[in-house]
Every structure is written in structure tokens, then in C-alpha cells.
Design a protein around this motif. Structure first.
Motif, PDB file in Angstrom:
ATOM      1  N   GLU A   1      -1.083  -0.848 -10.702  1.00 26.50           N
ATOM      2  CA  GLU A   1      -0.769  -2.020  -9.898  1.00 26.50           C
ATOM      3  C   GLU A   1       0.740  -2.163  -9.881  1.00 26.50           C
ATOM      4  N   ALA A   2       1.291  -2.340  -8.696  1.00 28.08           N
ATOM      5  CA  ALA A   2       2.733  -2.508  -8.552  1.00 28.08           C
ATOM      6  C   ALA A   2       3.009  -3.922  -8.050  1.00 28.08           C
ATOM      7  N   VAL A   3       3.774  -4.663  -8.816  1.00 32.56           N
ATOM      8  CA  VAL A   3       4.172  -6.014  -8.434  1.00 32.56           C
ATOM      9  C   VAL A   3       5.691  -6.018  -8.427  1.00 32.56           C
ATOM     10  N   TYR A   4       6.260  -6.499  -7.347  1.00 28.51           N
ATOM     11  CA  TYR A   4       7.712  -6.452  -7.232  1.00 28.51           C
ATOM     12  C   TYR A   4       8.221  -7.757  -6.665  1.00 28.51           C
ATOM     13  N   ASN A   5       9.474  -8.017  -6.938  1.00 33.11           N
ATOM     14  CA  ASN A   5      10.194  -9.156  -6.385  1.00 33.11           C
ATOM     15  C   ASN A   5      11.612  -8.677  -6.108  1.00 33.11           C
ATOM     16  N   PRO A   6      12.484  -9.523  -5.614  1.00 29.16           N
ATOM     17  CA  PRO A   6      13.843  -9.051  -5.310  1.00 29.16           C
ATOM     18  C   PRO A   6      14.627  -8.531  -6.509  1.00 29.16           C
ATOM     19  N   ASP A   7      14.188  -8.848  -7.733  1.00 22.81           N
ATOM     20  CA  ASP A   7      14.939  -8.447  -8.913  1.00 22.81           C
ATOM     21  C   ASP A   7      14.331  -7.302  -9.699  1.00 22.81           C
ATOM     22  N   SER A   8      13.019  -7.099  -9.606  1.00 19.00           N
ATOM     23  CA  SER A   8      12.401  -6.128 -10.502  1.00 19.00           C
ATOM     24  C   SER A   8      11.112  -5.552  -9.934  1.00 19.00           C
ATOM     25  N   LEU A   9      10.677  -4.503 -10.584  1.00 17.08           N
ATOM     26  CA  LEU A   9       9.419  -3.828 -10.277  1.00 17.08           C
ATOM     27  C   LEU A   9       8.593  -3.815 -11.552  1.00 17.08           C
ATOM     28  N   ARG A  10       7.356  -4.310 -11.485  1.00 17.03           N
ATOM     29  CA  ARG A  10       6.460  -4.280 -12.638  1.00 17.03           C
ATOM     30  C   ARG A  10       5.296  -3.360 -12.312  1.00 17.03           C
ATOM     31  N   LEU A  11       5.129  -2.336 -13.129  1.00 19.41           N
ATOM     32  CA  LEU A  11       4.032  -1.389 -12.974  1.00 19.41           C
ATOM     33  C   LEU A  11       3.040  -1.613 -14.102  1.00 19.41           C
TER      34      LEU A  11
ATOM     35  N   GLU B   1       0.832  -1.211   0.000  1.00 20.14           N
ATOM     36  CA  GLU B   1       0.000   0.000   0.000  1.00 20.14           C
ATOM     37  C   GLU B   1       0.863   1.256   0.000  1.00 20.14           C
ATOM     38  N   GLU B   2       1.970   1.223   0.719  1.00 27.38           N
ATOM     39  CA  GLU B   2       2.877   2.371   0.738  1.00 27.38           C
ATOM     40  C   GLU B   2       3.573   2.545  -0.606  1.00 27.38           C
ATOM     41  N   VAL B   3       3.920   1.435  -1.252  1.00 21.36           N
ATOM     42  CA  VAL B   3       4.515   1.497  -2.593  1.00 21.36           C
ATOM     43  C   VAL B   3       3.526   2.136  -3.555  1.00 21.36           C
ATOM     44  N   LYS B   4       2.272   1.719  -3.475  1.00 23.12           N
ATOM     45  CA  LYS B   4       1.248   2.273  -4.353  1.00 23.12           C
ATOM     46  C   LYS B   4       1.016   3.757  -4.058  1.00 23.12           C
ATOM     47  N   ARG B   5       1.037   4.123  -2.770  1.00 25.93           N
ATOM     48  CA  ARG B   5       0.850   5.525  -2.402  1.00 25.93           C
ATOM     49  C   ARG B   5       1.987   6.388  -2.922  1.00 25.93           C
ATOM     50  N   LEU B   6       3.226   5.873  -2.838  1.00 30.94           N
ATOM     51  CA  LEU B   6       4.369   6.623  -3.349  1.00 30.94           C
ATOM     52  C   LEU B   6       4.251   6.851  -4.855  1.00 30.94           C
ATOM     53  N   ILE B   7       3.824   5.834  -5.564  1.00 32.37           N
ATOM     54  CA  ILE B   7       3.690   5.981  -7.015  1.00 32.37           C
ATOM     55  C   ILE B   7       2.563   6.954  -7.350  1.00 32.37           C
ATOM     56  N   LYS B   8       1.456   6.879  -6.607  1.00 36.11           N
ATOM     57  CA  LYS B   8       0.339   7.797  -6.847  1.00 36.11           C
ATOM     58  C   LYS B   8       0.714   9.240  -6.481  1.00 36.11           C
TER      59      LYS B   8
END
Length: 141
Positions: free
Chosen positions: A110-120, A94-101
Motif C-alpha cells: 500500500e502506498a500512501v503519499y502526501n506533499p512531504d512523504s511517501l509511506r509504503l 494505481e500508477e504509483v502502485k504499478r511502478l512499485i510492483k
């Protein structure tokens, strides 16, 4: 007694001892296979309507502007990138989404992330249905 049928055999790669006859297909008259033209010369498909594609293309242009805003911010501020990565590492979606917004985008994201990448994924809705998506994958490791 004479036999006029002589089956052809082949070797099976799975059971080399067993032999099975190969059946030949009957000959086909290729003149019968030619397609006959549509007698009414009409298109069998319904008439096209470019309105939805037109709206979807315009909505996607808006998504591209939002994506450009996010990429500009990520490319210009290492402090913002560090905050985003720290919250992602702590699984605070939720904080990641708030930062992007907070960058000022108007579309859903929608933000999906893993240790290697960020998918928006930027999503636009038109007439109560999802009309288009724009996906961006950024490597961070």
C-alpha cells in the motif's frame, strides 16, 4: 458540649471561598493485602504455541527483502524517483502502485503519499489472515 470529630479542610483552587472536609481513609491491615500463592501452582494462562510467531517472523523476513528491493531501486534511479513522484503528485495511485510492483516484489504493498512523504506498507497474508506488516516512511520534501 464537646465534639471529638474535627474535619480537616483544604482550599479549593476553583472556589477559594468554599471549604470541604477531607475524608480520611480507614486504616488497612497490610498483612491481608499480601497475595496468597496459587494453591495448585499452575500457570493461569493457556499454554503457549510459538508456531504462529515463527511463521509471522519468516513472513516478515520476506517483507524486508521486498522492502530492500524497493529501497535499492529508489536509491539508485533518480529517473524512477521522478516518475513515482510525478504520478503521486497527480494522485494516480494505481500508477504509483504499478511502478512499485514493477520492481519485482511479491508481497502486497500500500502506498500512501502526501506533499512531504511517501509511506509504503508491505503486507503479508498467511492462512487467509493478515499476519504481518512492515511500514517505511520516506521524506521527499
Amino acid at each position: 458540649m464537646y465534639y471529638f470529630y474535627h474535619p480537616r479542610y483544604f482550599h479549593s483552587p476553583y472556589a477559594p471561598i468554599s471549604y470541604r472536609p477531607v475524608h480520611q481513609r480507614p486504616s488497612v491491615d497490610h498483612r491481608l493485602l499480601q497475595q496468597t500463592p496459587n494453591p495448585s501452582n499452575q500457570n493461569p494462562y493457556p499454554p503457549v504455541d510459538p508456531n504462529y510467531l515463527y511463521q509471522s517472523a519468516n513472513e516478515t523476513k520476506k517483507l524486508m527483502k521486498d522492502a530492500s528491493l524497493v529501497l535499492d531501486r529508489l536509491a539508485s534511479s533518480k529517473d524512477f524517483d521522478e516518475k513515482l513522484m510525478n504520478h503521486a503528485q497527480l494522485s494516480e495511485s494505481e500508477e504509483v502502485k504499478r511502478l512499485i510492483k514493477s520492481i519485482g516484489i511479491t508481497s502486497d504493498v500500500e502506498a500512501v503519499y502526501n506533499p512531504d512523504s511517501l509511506r509504503l506498507e508491505f503486507i503479508s497474508h498467511h492462512s487467509n489472515s493478515e499476519c504481518c506488516r512492515l511500514s517505511i516512511v520516506l521524506k521527499w520534501r
